[in-house]
Design an enzyme around this catalytic site. Structure first.
Site, PDB file in Angstrom:
ATOM      1  N   ASP A 129      28.975  42.633  79.335  1.00  0.00           N
ATOM      2  CA  ASP A 129      28.986  43.975  80.567  1.00  0.00           C
ATOM      3  C   ASP A 129      30.801  44.340  80.585  1.00  0.00           C
ATOM      4  OD1 ASP A 129      28.503  44.886  82.323  1.00  0.00           O
ATOM      5  OD2 ASP A 129      27.617  43.586  83.589  1.00  0.00           O
ATOM      6  N   LYS A 130      30.560  45.222  81.669  1.00  0.00           N
ATOM      7  CA  LYS A 130      31.503  45.881  81.689  1.00  0.00           C
ATOM      8  C   LYS A 130      31.666  45.916  83.342  1.00  0.00           C
ATOM      9  CE  LYS A 130      31.621  50.194  83.713  1.00  0.00           C
ATOM     10  NZ  LYS A 130      32.106  51.012  84.457  1.00  0.00           N
ATOM     11  N   HIS A 131      33.566  46.002  83.871  1.00  0.00           N
ATOM     12  CA  HIS A 131      33.393  45.933  85.451  1.00  0.00           C
ATOM     13  C   HIS A 131      34.443  47.407  85.832  1.00  0.00           C
ATOM     14  CE1 HIS A 131      33.869  45.311  89.925  1.00  0.00           C
ATOM     15  NE2 HIS A 131      34.868  45.109  89.923  1.00  0.00           N
ATOM     16  N   SER A 132      34.433  48.032  86.955  1.00  0.00           N
ATOM     17  CA  SER A 132      35.132  48.896  86.617  1.00  0.00           C
ATOM     18  C   SER A 132      35.583  48.584  89.045  1.00  0.00           C
ATOM     19  CB  SER A 132      34.485  50.074  86.229  1.00  0.00           C
ATOM     20  OG  SER A 132      35.915  51.419  87.439  1.00  0.00           O
TER      21      SER A 132
ATOM     22  N   ARG B 186      35.942  39.192 104.999  1.00  0.00           N
ATOM     23  CA  ARG B 186      36.506  40.051 104.791  1.00  0.00           C
ATOM     24  C   ARG B 186      37.171  41.457 104.757  1.00  0.00           C
ATOM     25  NH1 ARG B 186      37.059  39.787  98.703  1.00  0.00           N
ATOM     26  NH2 ARG B 186      38.836  41.087  98.881  1.00  0.00           N
TER      27      ARG B 186
ATOM     28  N   SER C 232      36.676  36.949  94.397  1.00  0.00           N
ATOM     29  CA  SER C 232      35.079  38.161  93.775  1.00  0.00           C
ATOM     30  C   SER C 232      34.597  38.543  92.600  1.00  0.00           C
ATOM     31  CB  SER C 232      35.531  38.919  95.138  1.00  0.00           C
ATOM     32  OG  SER C 232      34.609  39.754  95.420  1.00  0.00           O
TER      33      SER C 232
ATOM     34  N   LYS D 257      30.744  36.769  90.434  1.00  0.00           N
ATOM     35  CA  LYS D 257      29.644  38.061  90.524  1.00  0.00           C
ATOM     36  C   LYS D 257      29.303  38.169  88.073  1.00  0.00           C
ATOM     37  CE  LYS D 257      31.260  40.892  93.009  1.00  0.00           C
ATOM     38  NZ  LYS D 257      31.315  41.419  94.683  1.00  0.00           N
ATOM     39  N   LYS D 258      30.021  38.368  87.954  1.00  0.00           N
ATOM     40  CA  LYS D 258      30.217  38.507  86.316  1.00  0.00           C
ATOM     41  C   LYS D 258      30.278  37.036  85.714  1.00  0.00           C
ATOM     42  CE  LYS D 258      30.713  42.812  86.395  1.00  0.00           C
ATOM     43  NZ  LYS D 258      29.184  43.753  86.200  1.00  0.00           N
TER      44      LYS D 258
ATOM     45  N   THR E  38      26.850  52.547  91.386  1.00  0.00           N
ATOM     46  CA  THR E  38      26.299  52.177  90.303  1.00  0.00           C
ATOM     47  C   THR E  38      25.080  52.400  90.759  1.00  0.00           C
ATOM     48  OG1 THR E  38      27.281  52.164  88.571  1.00  0.00           O
ATOM     49  CG2 THR E  38      25.330  51.903  88.112  1.00  0.00           C
TER      50      THR E  38
HETATM   51  N1  URA Z   1      34.603  44.331  94.686  1.00  0.00           N
HETATM   52  C1  URA Z   1      34.897  43.394  95.421  1.00  0.00           C
HETATM   53  O1  URA Z   1      33.777  43.278  94.120  1.00  0.00           O
HETATM   54  N2  URA Z   1      35.604  42.151  95.559  1.00  0.00           N
HETATM   55  C2  URA Z   1      36.224  42.441  96.088  1.00  0.00           C
HETATM   56  O2  URA Z   1      36.901  41.862  97.139  1.00  0.00           O
HETATM   57  C3  URA Z   1      36.770  43.954  96.175  1.00  0.00           C
HETATM   58  C4  URA Z   1      36.067  45.117  95.272  1.00  0.00           C
END
Ligand code: URA
Length: 442
Positions: free
Chosen positions: A82-85, A170, A185, A189-190, A122
């Site tokens: 996967d990718k995360h931006s 937060r 964070s 999730k990833k 997305t």
């Molecule tokens: N995106 C996230 O999922 N977590 C953060 O803390 C900041 C951006």
């Protein structure tokens, strides 16, 4: 000895390094509810000021990953990639990258988010597709990933619930902007998505959360080191966000841009470069390419042969969307009553763009949120956005605006004009600044 939440907070407040067990205990309390909102906020603020060492960040990431379900993709015929931006404007890369990687033999279980601040999300783009389900049950998600090779959906309640609770706290306690907390964070999730490999797109520039190359590099290094330390092969590209990446910004307009990109009807140059580079490194990290050049070539063939476009159409259909996604009826569904060109006040070249302001103009049009629960308008936004170095004159607008009414269009038009600087032709920015190789345990 088990420490109480207030003792853990006090240690961090005083600048001590927390142990893995202390962090795990605090996050368990956050998940089960024995840690209060006040304690979670105090913990976040203590981390904000004192920061965390890499081992602490790994422990926080793993504890948040383990607060809920962790998906497992063993048994598939290829790696889960996967990718995360970190977020930008006109950043619709995921819509093409998922299908391209799938066409190259990867499995892409992409769990994406909604727009945040001035950046698009997305998930909001997929919500613009008639019938597409962004929250299928986990069995459907699994089946689509297995059958098609990619599925792009939203966050489910059972993936990293500790992050959801901590992030919400937060968000209202001025503790979002901390590298340790951002790292844990994003990666929790990833990791919960059960990936074998992750390619990060860390944006830098006027439309990015990190405006300078130095800050973006710090974040990228933290993400890469912690992700690899947590057992997920991860690299990062630092890419430019001093202008919108696609020539469109707005939910359906970005989907249309992505469909045209996949079918070859129209491809924005910078978007093409970032997308293929991310795919190239993603394929290497997942073991599907020998090196970035090999990966680039494979991704290019997947795109140009139409294989990626077919994957996109199959994914949309498998998740409840239409079989004629490229058809004009979908553009008609989102058509806005006000569509007009926006011209700069003087002729010349685009020398600078306040990209964040372009994203905020989309929010003003109704394409983003001012309240997390608000509904958004998927049809509005800009297309035909000029990039840096392009010539603006009396025949060439800086963009075309799509709005619900003339008054909102006027406001967004003024914001867009204020965001564009016109003058002498500037030196072009690189599209990709650098690649950060996997480090750590892998
Ligand atoms: N995106 C996230 O999922 N977590 C953060 O803390 C900041 C951006």
């Amino acid at each position: 000895m088990t420490l109480l939440p207030q003792e853990i907070i006090a240690r961090k407040r005083d600048g001590e390094v927390l142990s893995r067990d202390q962090i795990a205990g605090f996050i368990e309390g956050l998940t089960t509810g024995t840690v209060t909102d006040a304690q979670a906020a105090a913990f976040a603020m203590a981390v904000y000021f004192r920061n965390m060492e890499i081992d602490e960040r790994v422990a926080l990431t793993l504890a948040m990953r383990d607060s809920g379900t962790v998906l497992d993709w063993t048994g598939l015929n290829g790696p889960a990639i996967d990718k995360h931006s970190t977020g930008g404007v006109g950043d619709n890369v995921s819509l093409m990258l998922g299908p391209i990687l799938a066409a190259c033999g990867a499995y892409v279980p992409m769990i994406s988010g909604r727009g945040l601040g001035h950046t698009g999300g997305t998930l909001d783009k997929f919500d613009a597709i008639e019938g597409y389900s962004t929250n299928p049950d986990i069995e459907t998600f699994r089946k689509v990933v297995e059958k098609v090779g990619c599925a792009i959906i939203g966050q489910t309640d059972d993936l990293a619930p500790a992050d959801r609770r901590l992030y919400a706290i937060r968000d209202v306690t001025a503790t979002v902007e901390n590298i340790s907390l951002i790292t844990a964070s994003i990666l929790s999730k990833k990791l919960a998505a059960g990936l074998d490999a992750l390619i990060l797109d860390v944006k830098t520039g006027s439309g990015a959360f990190m405006k300078t190359l130095e800050d973006s590099t710090d974040l990228a290094n933290s993400l890469v080191t912690v992700a690899n330390g947590a057992g997920m092969t991860t690299g990062a590209l630092i890419t430019d966000m001093n202008e919108p990446l696609a020539s469109a910004a707005g939910n359906w307009l970005e989907v249309r841009n992505a469909i045209d990109f996949l079918t070859g009807a129209q491809r924005d140059e910078r978007l093409l470069e970032v997308t293929l580079d991310l795919c190239a490194h993603g394929l290497v990290l997942g073991g599907l390419a020998l090196d970035p050049d090999d990966g680039y070539l494979r991704a290019k063939v997947a795109l140009e042969s139409g294989a990626a476009a077919e994957k996109f159409a199959s994914m949309v259909n498998a998740l409840g969307g239409p079989s004629d996604i490229d058809g004009p009826r979908h553009d008609a569904r989102h058509a806005c009553p006000v569509v007009r060109d926006v011209f700069a006040d003087e002729e010349g070249y685009v020398t600078a763009i306040d990209t964040r302001a372009v994203g905020m103009a989309v929010v003003v049009l109704g394409g983003g949120r001012t309240d997390p629960k608000a509904k958004i308008d998927h049809g509005v936004g800009f297309d035909q956005l000029l990039g840096l170095g392009a010539r603006a004159d009396s025949r060439t607008p800086i963009a075309r605006i799509h709005a619900r009414d003339a008054a909102i269009a006027d406001d967004a038009e003024q914001r867009l004009k204020n965001a564009y600087r016109i003058g002498e032709a500037p030196k072009p920015n690189p599209v990709v600044y650098r690649y950060i190789e996997p480090t750590g345990n892998n």
